[in-house]
Design an enzyme around this catalytic site. Structure first.
Site, short mmCIF file in Angstrom:
data_model
loop_
_atom_site.label_atom_id
_atom_site.label_comp_id
_atom_site.label_asym_id
_atom_site.label_seq_id
_atom_site.Cartn_x
_atom_site.Cartn_y
_atom_site.Cartn_z
N TYR A 75 -7.84 -3.67 -2.34
CA TYR A 75 -7.71 -2.65 -1.30
C TYR A 75 -9.09 -2.56 -0.64
CZ TYR A 75 -7.44 1.95 0.89
OH TYR A 75 -7.50 3.00 1.79
N ASN B 85 0.87 -1.17 0.00
CA ASN B 85 0.00 0.00 0.00
C ASN B 85 0.91 1.22 0.00
OD1 ASN B 85 -1.57 2.27 0.85
ND2 ASN B 85 -3.08 0.92 1.77
N ASP C 180 -4.28 -4.87 1.00
CA ASP C 180 -4.64 -4.26 2.27
C ASP C 180 -6.07 -4.69 2.61
OD1 ASP C 180 -5.16 -2.71 4.46
OD2 ASP C 180 -4.67 -0.79 3.53
N ASN D 66 -7.38 -4.40 5.63
CA ASN D 66 -7.86 -3.45 6.64
C ASN D 66 -8.55 -4.15 7.81
OD1 ASN D 66 -7.32 -0.62 6.53
ND2 ASN D 66 -8.39 -0.52 4.57
N ASP E 250 2.84 4.86 4.83
CA ASP E 250 2.53 4.46 6.20
C ASP E 250 2.38 2.95 6.31
OD1 ASP E 250 0.30 4.52 4.60
OD2 ASP E 250 -1.07 5.18 6.18
N HIS E 251 2.54 2.23 5.19
CA HIS E 251 2.58 0.77 5.16
C HIS E 251 3.97 0.33 4.72
CE1 HIS E 251 -1.94 0.01 5.24
NE2 HIS E 251 -1.85 1.31 5.07
N GLU F 178 -3.89 1.80 -3.07
CA GLU F 178 -3.99 3.25 -2.85
C GLU F 178 -3.11 4.01 -3.83
OE1 GLU F 178 -5.17 5.46 0.89
OE2 GLU F 178 -3.98 3.83 1.74
#
Length: 633
Positions: free
Chosen positions: A157, A7, A196, A198, A296-297, A42
């Site tokens: 995603y 991501n 991802d 989530n 941030d991943h 993303e």
């Protein structure tokens, strides 16, 4: 062969980080990742805004899915190395309803059957309603499906639960993914799901999962309960990275960058590579790459064996199992290289403005473009629509048609007739001559005494002529100037000068500062001019001095200043937080963290606005002056 998932939180953000900022093209970034199949989530882009080097990254083939409506949001991509891993088929979305133009034929489709709304028990929304179709679920550019022979790869995603109203959308997308995988398994296909998700699979995958309050209620969330049922041993999918690291703590793939959580590895594991059990013999290794920055991943990957020996003694090579050939083969037509804008089928707008476009369009007749378009009735040969479009001139902001020029008066004509005859100027000269005065007269009128807009704000000269002219002149500017009156009705000497206004403002501010920083007694003599200036300087310096960070209440250490970047009334304001890093059990506040679960070695819940800190510092200095003054007496 390596399959990597990441991501990236924006394809345009990734090149801003090291080492990606040292690489000039997307192909260089993909080569640096050292994988044969690279899956991004993303993308935060759109087809219209996608850079060419990302759509056509050298020896990689790119497959993309973007939101139907909301651009610059979500989006997934799969890049395959054309030398080692060329997919056999490719589809966009999970429902099979997103089709290119023309639609995929039966031979181009991956599956013979696709999920139907009646096949799943949809999760109701806050009003108790369930979706009748999967169109909305597939409209946000969250899924790509590629067939590699040995397995079907699904890059997803999954939605994040940003609000309670978003929970039903998130859950129904999970159910759609599960149903698509179930259909493929029924067709005896092996599946790899990457991306991802989530969702945290177990308490071990959450930074606060070890806390007693979280362990008791961990699976109460419907997404975690669904994921637990879908994973082995209860479900068909195997969390392959956790299989290689069953007891490893801190195996996180996502961190909150706003609180610098990556520094202490205070994160969660929400990125996965899931495989069906038939592929387990092919998997050699799997892990995360937390050292790679840029999002941030962090990336995750698995390595496949180059060959596999069966129980019968037969050896199967991976390339043969994936139906890869030694000769070059074209990818499925969903690849970006077959888009109209890259395959030569669509002429870009920039081609109309490039040099040499007009001569090529007029090569057959040799007539200037302006004459062709202004007199179409003189053309004896019909032209196609594409030729007409290419020959159309580009309008310029200052161009004025010849027919719009005013007709000369009779006196002008008589004056011209008395002059010796000259050869008529060319069309280009006529156009240039008509453009120049139109351009200069449209913007502004030259007026004596005004050189620029800055003269409105400068101190006027004391000459009589300038005063007289300023009383009558009116300047008109069409470009929306600042709201400054240009007509002077009174004498300039009656209005205060700019220096006088500045002095008045300075005195007003100084009086405010002196209320907070007065140091002299009332009975002392009036200070001289030099003393007054020194006092002013000291007052202003004290008022605008940098704010000293306060100390937090728990650790007694200087705090750290932060700035609000979120849209809202507090955007741009600064505040202070405890300078210690976040970690498991850090104090989020009484409303979010039980007092018995707080670990004081990490950040405490200190918070204070900078404006409050400044006011407290001024009050403290005032009290100190009062004590000093009373002690001196």
């Amino acid at each position: 062969m390596r399959i990597l998932s990441w991501n990236i939180n924006g394809i345009r953000t990734l090149p801003k980080y090291h080492p990606w900022n040292t690489l000039k093209t997307c192909e260089g970034i993909l080569d640096e990742l050292k994988a044969d199949i690279i899956c991004f989530q993303e993308m935060k882009s759109s087809r219209a805004l996608l850079p060419r080097d990302v759509a056509l990254p050298g020896h990689f083939d790119g497959f993309f899915s973007f939101p139907v409506v909301k651009g610059g949001y979500s989006g997934v991509a799969v890049f395959t190395d054309a030398r080692t891993a060329v997919p056999l088929k490719a589809e966009e979305g999970l429902s099979g309803r997103l089709q290119p133009q023309p639609p995929l034929s039966l031979e181009e489709r991956i599956s013979s059957s696709y999920p139907l709304p009646e096949d799943i028990i949809a999760y109701p929304d806050e009003q108790g309603e369930v979706p009748a179709t999967f169109d909305d679920l597939d409209s946000e550019g969250r899924g790509l499906v590629l067939d590699f022979g040995l397995f079907v790869l699904i890059n997803v995603y999954c939605p994040n639960e940003t609000s309670d109203a978003r929970l039903s959308f998130k859950m129904n997308y999970h159910l759609l993914l599960q149903e698509r995988v179930r259909k493929l398994i029924e067709e005896h296909r092996e599946v790899i799901v990457v991306g991802d998700i989530n969702v945290c699979a177990t308490p071990l995958d959450h930074c606060d999962g070890h806390l007693p309050s979280n362990q008791e209620t961990f699976y109460d969330h419907p997404a975690r309960a669904w994921f637990d049922k879908w994973l082995s041993p209860r479900g068909p999918m195997v969390d392959i990275v956790r299989t290689f690291w069953p007891e490893r703590k801190g195996l996180y793939t996502c961190w909150n960058m706003r609180i610098q959580a990556r520094e202490t590895n205070y994160g969660t594991r929400v990125d996965y590579i899931l495989v069906t059990k038939g592929l387990l013999p092919w998997i050699q290794h799997g892990d995360i790459l937390p050292s790679l920055k840029g999002s941030d991943h962090c990336p995750i990957y698995i390595d496949l064996r180059d060959e596999l020996t069966l129980d019968t003694g037969e050896t199967i090579k991976l390339r043969d199992a994936m139906k890869q050939s030694d000769t070059a083969r074209e990818p499925p037509r969903l690849a970006a290289k077959f888009w109209d804008e890259y395959s030569g089928k669509q002429t870009t707008l920039a081609s109309f403005f490039s040099k040499g476009a007009a001569p090529k369009a007029n090569a057959n007749n040799g007539v200037p473009t302006s004459q062709q378009t202004s007199s179409p009735e003189k053309s004896s040969t019909p032209t196609s629509s594409s030729q007409t479009q290419a020959a159309r001139p580009t309008p310029t902001p200052n161009s004025v048609p010849e027919t719009s020029s005013p007709t000369p008066s009779a006196a002008t004509k008589r004056a011209k007739s008395s002059q010796p005859s000259r050869p008529p100027p060319s069309t280009a000269n006529k156009r240039k001559a008509s453009e120049a005065p139109a351009t200069s007269s449209k913007k502004r009128k030259q007026v004596k005494g005004q050189a620029s807009i800055a003269t409105f704000f400068s101190k006027p000269a004391a000459s009589t002529s300038s005063i007289a002219s300023s009383e009558t002149e009116v300047i008109e500017i069409e470009d929306n100037p600042p709201q400054v009156s240009t007509s002077v009705t009174g004498s300039i000497g009656d209005a205060p000068s700019s220096s006088q206004a500045d002095e008045d403002q300075l005195d007003a501010d100084y009086r405010l500062a002196c209320e907070l920083a007065r140091a002299d007694a009332d009975d002392e003599p009036i200070p001289s001019s030099s003393q007054n200036q020194a006092q002013k300087k000291a007052a202003w310096s004290e008022l605008f001095a940098p704010v000293q960070p306060p100390k937090c209440y728990v650790h007694g250490e200087p705090t750290r200043m932060y700035t609000v970047h979120k849209q809202g009334p507090n955007k741009g304001k600064t505040f202070f937080l405890c300078s210690r890093p976040v970690g498991p059990g850090y104090d989020k506040g009484k409303g979010e963290r039980l007092r018995e679960e707080v670990d004081h070695q990490y950040r405490c819940n200190f918070f204070k606005w900078t404006s409050e800190v400044r006011k407290e510092a001024l009050r403290e200095r005032e009290r100190e002056r009062t004590r000093t003054k009373s002690g001196g007496r």
